[in-house]
Design a protein around this motif. Structure first.
Motif, PDB file in Angstrom:
ATOM      1  N   ALA A   1      -0.797 -31.548   5.544  1.00 17.16           N
ATOM      2  CA  ALA A   1      -1.386 -31.338   6.800  1.00 17.16           C
ATOM      3  C   ALA A   1      -1.271 -30.010   7.222  1.00 17.16           C
ATOM      4  O   ALA A   1      -2.227 -28.921   7.544  1.00 17.16           O
ATOM      5  CB  ALA A   1      -1.485 -32.521   7.476  1.00 17.16           C
ATOM      6  N   LEU A   2      -0.154 -29.817   7.687  1.00 16.47           N
ATOM      7  CA  LEU A   2       0.314 -28.184   7.727  1.00 16.47           C
ATOM      8  C   LEU A   2      -0.169 -27.411   7.593  1.00 16.47           C
ATOM      9  O   LEU A   2      -1.356 -26.307   7.528  1.00 16.47           O
ATOM     10  CB  LEU A   2       1.537 -28.218   8.318  1.00 16.47           C
ATOM     11  N   ILE A   3       0.118 -27.054   5.804  1.00 16.90           N
ATOM     12  CA  ILE A   3      -0.800 -26.315   5.621  1.00 16.90           C
ATOM     13  C   ILE A   3      -1.506 -25.974   5.191  1.00 16.90           C
ATOM     14  O   ILE A   3      -2.441 -25.186   5.226  1.00 16.90           O
ATOM     15  CB  ILE A   3       0.653 -26.177   3.681  1.00 16.90           C
ATOM     16  N   ALA A   4      -2.642 -27.255   4.842  1.00 18.00           N
ATOM     17  CA  ALA A   4      -3.849 -27.052   4.995  1.00 18.00           C
ATOM     18  C   ALA A   4      -4.429 -26.464   5.883  1.00 18.00           C
ATOM     19  O   ALA A   4      -5.682 -25.699   6.625  1.00 18.00           O
ATOM     20  CB  ALA A   4      -4.607 -28.475   4.840  1.00 18.00           C
ATOM     21  N   VAL A   5      -3.809 -26.906   7.216  1.00 19.92           N
ATOM     22  CA  VAL A   5      -4.905 -25.939   8.718  1.00 19.92           C
ATOM     23  C   VAL A   5      -4.115 -24.459   8.305  1.00 19.92           C
ATOM     24  O   VAL A   5      -4.663 -24.064   9.173  1.00 19.92           O
ATOM     25  CB  VAL A   5      -4.003 -27.056   9.599  1.00 19.92           C
ATOM     26  N   PHE A   6      -3.125 -24.377   8.237  1.00 22.22           N
ATOM     27  CA  PHE A   6      -3.136 -22.787   8.410  1.00 22.22           C
ATOM     28  C   PHE A   6      -3.644 -22.451   7.429  1.00 22.22           C
ATOM     29  O   PHE A   6      -4.492 -21.174   7.631  1.00 22.22           O
ATOM     30  CB  PHE A   6      -1.466 -22.934   7.802  1.00 22.22           C
ATOM     31  N   LEU A   7      -3.726 -22.476   5.488  1.00 19.72           N
ATOM     32  CA  LEU A   7      -4.607 -22.147   4.941  1.00 19.72           C
ATOM     33  C   LEU A   7      -5.858 -21.899   5.612  1.00 19.72           C
ATOM     34  O   LEU A   7      -7.145 -21.063   5.484  1.00 19.72           O
ATOM     35  CB  LEU A   7      -4.450 -22.510   3.412  1.00 19.72           C
TER      36      LEU A   7
ATOM     37  N   ALA B   1      -9.931 -18.702   8.197  1.00 28.96           N
ATOM     38  CA  ALA B   1     -10.732 -18.252   9.129  1.00 28.96           C
ATOM     39  C   ALA B   1     -11.303 -17.003   9.761  1.00 28.96           C
ATOM     40  O   ALA B   1     -11.886 -16.517   9.954  1.00 28.96           O
ATOM     41  CB  ALA B   1     -10.513 -19.350  10.188  1.00 28.96           C
ATOM     42  N   VAL B   2      -9.629 -16.234   9.454  1.00 26.74           N
ATOM     43  CA  VAL B   2      -9.588 -15.178  10.317  1.00 26.74           C
ATOM     44  C   VAL B   2      -9.844 -14.329   9.436  1.00 26.74           C
ATOM     45  O   VAL B   2     -10.885 -12.742   9.669  1.00 26.74           O
ATOM     46  CB  VAL B   2      -7.534 -14.726  10.340  1.00 26.74           C
ATOM     47  N   HIS B   3      -9.896 -14.588   7.866  1.00 26.52           N
ATOM     48  CA  HIS B   3     -10.397 -13.763   6.699  1.00 26.52           C
ATOM     49  C   HIS B   3     -12.034 -13.475   6.674  1.00 26.52           C
ATOM     50  O   HIS B   3     -12.471 -12.327   6.884  1.00 26.52           O
ATOM     51  CB  HIS B   3      -9.962 -13.797   5.296  1.00 26.52           C
ATOM     52  N   ARG B   4     -12.423 -14.251   7.010  1.00 25.89           N
ATOM     53  CA  ARG B   4     -13.636 -14.278   7.515  1.00 25.89           C
ATOM     54  C   ARG B   4     -14.676 -13.456   8.798  1.00 25.89           C
ATOM     55  O   ARG B   4     -15.279 -13.166   8.147  1.00 25.89           O
ATOM     56  CB  ARG B   4     -14.383 -16.055   7.596  1.00 25.89           C
TER      57      ARG B   4
END
Length: 114
Positions: free
Chosen positions: A56-62, A67-70
């Motif tokens: 879950a933490l990895i999914a939130v991080f990715l 979102a930042v990339h977008r």
């Protein structure tokens, strides 16, 4: 008939007392197995929950990275759009100026020939 069968069973099956300490030994085994089950179960479950939390933490991080990339791509696209619009305005003004000069030159040229 059933009374006779019951009576025979009562006579043939006499009550036998359990050996000394039998109940204590059984209860100790139950406690030991229960303690082992309770001790091992949370460790196993703890590993499962840690793995779930890590995923879950990895999914939130990715998701955050995406979102930042977008947002960065959106900003770049906006800058490029503004630059394009500014270039089109400059081109339009230049072409308008050139068109006016060509028109004036044509009028002067036409007047000169007459």
């Amino acid at each position: 008939m059933s009374d006779e069968v019951e009576q025979r069973l009562k006579n043939d099956l006499e009550r036998v007392a359990a050996p000394e300490g039998f109940a204590d030994r059984v209860m100790e085994r139950v406690r030991a197995k229960e303690h082992a089950r309770l001790r091992l179960m949370p460790r196993r479950m703890m590993h499962v929950w840690q793995a779930i939390a890590a995923v879950a933490l990895i999914a939130v991080f990715l998701g955050g990275v995406e979102a930042v990339h977008r947002r960065q791509e959106q900003r770049r696209a906006e800058v490029i759009q503004r630059q394009f619009e500014q270039a089109m305005e400059i081109t339009q003004r230049t072409l308008d100026g050139v068109g006016e000069r060509v028109s004036e030159a044509g009028v002067k040229h036409d007047k000169g020939e007459r």
